[in-house]
Design a protein around this motif. Structure first.
Motif, short mmCIF file in Angstrom:
data_model
loop_
_atom_site.label_atom_id
_atom_site.label_comp_id
_atom_site.label_asym_id
_atom_site.label_seq_id
_atom_site.Cartn_x
_atom_site.Cartn_y
_atom_site.Cartn_z
N LEU A 198 0.92 -1.14 -0.11
CA LEU A 198 -0.12 -0.01 0.03
C LEU A 198 0.81 1.38 -0.11
O LEU A 198 0.59 2.33 -0.66
CB LEU A 198 -0.97 0.01 1.25
CG LEU A 198 -1.91 -1.07 1.31
CD1 LEU A 198 -2.83 -0.95 2.61
CD2 LEU A 198 -2.72 -0.85 0.06
N ASP A 216 1.31 4.32 -2.79
CA ASP A 216 1.16 5.56 -2.57
C ASP A 216 2.60 6.65 -2.97
O ASP A 216 2.49 7.51 -3.53
CB ASP A 216 1.14 5.96 -1.06
CG ASP A 216 -0.22 5.49 -0.50
OD1 ASP A 216 -1.31 5.38 -1.45
OD2 ASP A 216 -0.52 5.26 0.52
N ASN A 273 1.99 -3.42 -7.14
CA ASN A 273 1.78 -3.61 -6.12
C ASN A 273 -0.03 -3.43 -5.91
O ASN A 273 -0.47 -3.99 -5.12
CB ASN A 273 2.28 -2.39 -5.17
CG ASN A 273 3.63 -2.66 -5.05
OD1 ASN A 273 3.64 -3.67 -3.78
ND2 ASN A 273 4.64 -2.05 -5.53
N THR A 329 -2.47 -6.57 -4.04
CA THR A 329 -3.54 -6.19 -3.09
C THR A 329 -4.88 -6.47 -3.90
O THR A 329 -5.88 -5.91 -3.47
CB THR A 329 -3.61 -4.66 -3.05
OG1 THR A 329 -3.27 -3.76 -4.19
CG2 THR A 329 -2.09 -4.30 -2.07
#
Length: 752
Positions: A650, A654, A681, A685
């Protein structure tokens, strides 16, 4: 003819024992494989060792020997006659062989003997012959008795032993070849096994323990006592002032106990590591530990060490004390089979730490060191009896500090002992009146370096000061580019540098067909202070930064090419200076150079687990201002670290999105790694659609990107996302990745 002065008499275990002095024969013993025996049979070994000690002391006493040291599972004894020493060794071996030991605990003892002039004081012996006896013993196997030529030449041959010629051997810690003999006698058959010797520079134990090129002057017996039981401790810290010999003592201690650590002795140099956060990374790099994606780096190191019987030497810890203490604490809890031997100017302050202060040299050892280094610098040097008296005074004034003595000895090429002493008197006059004998050791070292520095011509001083900007080793090309200017001509640099090497202010390491230079840390710090006094630090460090920025970019171009091995070699040898460069860029808020170094080192660092690079990326991102945002590629690198080795997808997303938002355009070539990281990523997720969309943007960005590794990240990410999302595009993506790998032809790409 054997000579001994009997100047002391004490009460021994079997009546009256004399302490020989003058020409003395020393016997050193040690139990082979004792650590394993203690681990497997602790109860039986306690009984066996007591009997072992009884038999050895009986043999020593029977031949009028004097036991002056016991360390580990052996002893050291002095004899006035070589024949008595050999007789005691033979008697002890016969008794050990005849003894009925408990099942599994058959003790085999190695023994070594050497003869020479020594000084006895307070029940201890000082001088090179003591150490030579220990070196001879270390070359023997259990059951063997080995004697040096010096002992063989003076011993009484009528004692009923046969000497077996073993030839000239290279023993650890002895620069020249030593002729040795094996002892055979009734009841003691010579074991025909090659001695445990050092061949050239090959380390005969697991690990990376350095092989010193010069003889060590200090008490081996004393060091054995001080590190006795090292393998049974979790942490021992050698402390002392700069230049007193902590590093060399740690290396010697490592050699003394090397056979007690099945997983080897590993030496980690921390002096070049300026960032405390990089300590664990330095250890991981030395041990070639690969990171685990679900664990922090320190947990990965501890997990790797768990269960391994290993000695870890952490050298020069004082400037990263907190980080080292944290690492050692974690290792002590999670890897109790590991022993840490640290060197520092102060204790680590960790629970269970054993602090062993390293004292200055004994006067006899100090004089021996001075003469050895002076004659090594100029083999025509001759030392008369009068010179020796003067040298004793020189060493006293230098307070027995090895570094100070070596610096002074180097001056014997151009100064006589009397001239040397006179100059020491002049320079030290202002330091009298403080500390023991009016001389504080730390200030004595500083005064000695200052004195040597003041004897330089201005070009030598200027170059020495400027060399302090280097971290670790460096080559001539770097010196010429960074240190030369309109004051110090580039053509003169080699001559001035050679002069500094001759004066022992710079060390030249020759190997692999090239020469690299380095400063001892104490000297580097001294030069750094002088450079500050010149108000020249910023200018020279800026040149250092510019040089190693270009070097990092060159290394990266080689690494992402068929010449990958050359690029790796360049990165590996210059990493300390690259680190110093990027830290200077950050400290001076030079975001341009910080970006260039961080981007250039990213591919090598991420694949070779140079974890401190994550900190470089983070620090560079910290230079963000309203007027100047960091290059998106820095965010891409930070995203990669967060994903691969931080296990935080996460945060990785970002970081990637922030880099894209700060870019000139969303699909600028510099955003390639951001889009690739976001795609990877997002897939991790479970956001497959968003991941595939990110790949489309990545494809646009990489199409105009000229960085081969960044483009490779796109192809790699595409294969990964297609696999996770079960996309029909997977075969095409694999084909594209393979085609790109063939085009670039770098080994790591072809293997990826």
């Amino acid at each position: 003819m054997e000579v001994a002065d009997w100047d002391d008499v004490v009460v021994g275990g079997c009546g009256v024992t004399v302490r020989p002095s003058g020409t003395v024969t020393f016997l050193f013993t040690d139990i082979e494989g004792s650590t394993r025996l203690w681990e497997e049979f602790p109860g039986l070994m306690s009984v066996a060792l007591a009997r072992h000690d009884e038999l050895l002391r009986l043999a020593v006493d029977s031949f009028d020997g004097f036991v002056f040291s016991t360390g580990g599972d052996g002893l050291a004894a002095a004899f006035g006659r070589a024949g008595d020493a050999v007789g005691a060794a033979v008697m002890a071996q016969r008794a050990l062989l005849a003894e009925v030991w408990p099942d599994g605990v058959g003790l085999r003892v190695r023994m070594g003997l050497h003869t020479g002039e020594c000084t006895e004081r307070d029940g201890d012996y000082f001088g090179s012959p003591v150490n030579r006896a220990a070196r001879v013993m270390a070359a023997a196997h259990g059951g063997q008795v080995v004697v040096s030529e010096a002992t063989a030449s003076v011993m009484d041959r009528s004692i009923g032993v046969e000497l077996i010629e073993l030839g000239a051997q290279r023993l650890h810690g002895v620069p020249e070849l030593v002729r040795v003999f094996g002892v055979q006698a009734d009841g003691v058959v010579w074991l025909d096994r090659a001695l445990m010797t050092v061949v050239e520079s090959v380390v005969p134990v697991a690990g990376n323990l350095p092989v010193a090129g010069t003889e060590w002057f200090g008490s081996v017996a004393g060091l054995q006592r001080r590190v006795s039981g090292l393998s049974n401790r979790r942490l021992v810290t050698l402390t002392g002032t700069g230049g007193v010999g902590k590093t060399r003592s740690a290396i010697e201690a490592g050699w003394l106990v090397a056979d007690e650590f099945a997983a080897g002795v590993w030496f980690v140099e921390l002096a070049p590591v300026g960032d405390p956060d990089a300590v664990v990374a330095a250890v991981a790099s030395t041990l070639s530990i690969q990171p685990h994606e679900s664990m922090s780096l320190i947990d990965t190191v501890v997990d790797w060490l768990h269960g391994r019987r290993l000695l870890l030497i952490l050298d020069n810890c004082e400037h990263v004390l907190g980080a080292v203490a944290g690492l050692v604490t974690a290792v002590g809890v999670g890897a109790p089979t590991v022993t840490v031997l640290a060197t520092s100017r102060e204790p680590l302050g960790v629970s269970g730490e054993r602090v062993v202060p390293i004292a200055s040299l004994d006067p006899l050892d100090a004089v021996s060191l001075f003469i050895d280094r002076a004659t090594a610098a100029d083999d025509s040097t001759e030392v008369s009896a009068g010179d020796r008296v003067t040298i004793v005074e020189i060493c006293r004034r230098l307070d027995g500090i090895p570094l100070a003595i070596e610096l002074a000895a180097a001056r014997m090429r151009s100064l006589g002992p009397a001239d040397l002493l006179a100059r020491l008197d002049d320079r030290f006059r202002l330091l009298r009146g403080a500390g023991r004998g009016g001389v504080d050791r730390h200030q004595t070292l500083r005064a000695t370096v200052t004195w040597s520095y003041q004897l330089f011509g201005e070009p030598e001083r200027l170059l020495f000061d400027r060399l302090s900007v280097f971290a670790g080793a460096f080559d001539l090309g770097a010196v010429e580019q960074i240190c030369a200017d309109d004051i110090l001509d580039e053509l003169d640099v080699i001559d001035v540098l050679t002069s500094l090497v001759d004066k022992s202010m710079v060390i030249a390491d020759r190997g692999g067909g090239s020469v690299r230079y380095r400063l001892l840390e104490t000297l580097r710090q001294f030069g750094e202070e002088r450079l500050d006094d010149r108000a020249d630090t910023g200018r020279v460090r800026d040149r250092h930064l510019a040089y190693y920025t270009t070097l990092a970019e060159t290394a990266n171009q080689l690494w992402v090419s068929p010449r990958q091995a050359d690029g790796k070699a360049m990165f590996t040898s210059e990493w300390d200076n690259i680190r110093a460069a990027v830290l200077w860029a950050v400290a001076t808020t030079d975001i341009g150079h910080a970006e260039r170094v961080t981007i250039a080192t990213y591919p090598f660092a991420i694949l070779h687990a140079r974890h401190e690079h994550a900190q470089w990326a983070s620090m560079t991102l910290g230079l963000d201002t309203n007027d100047r945002h960091p290059n998106p590629a820095i965010y891409g690198a930070a995203s990669d670290w967060a994903s691969r080795h931080g296990d935080d997808p996460l945060r990785a997303v970002d970081l990637a999105r922030t880099g894209i938002a700060n870019a000139v355009t969303p699909t600028h070539p510099d955003t390639t790694t951001c889009w690739a990281g976001a795609a990877t990523n997002l897939a991790l997720t479970g956001q497959d659609d968003d991941a595939l969309a990110a790949l489309e943007s990545a494809a646009v960005a990489q199409s105009t990107c000229d960085d081969a590794y960044h483009r490779w990240r796109y192809f790699l990410s595409g294969c990964f996302v297609a696999t996770i999302a079960r996309s029909a595009s997977l075969p095409d993506r694999l084909s594209q990745a393979n085609a790109f790998a063939e085009q670039i032809n770098a080994p790591f790409l072809r293997g990826g």
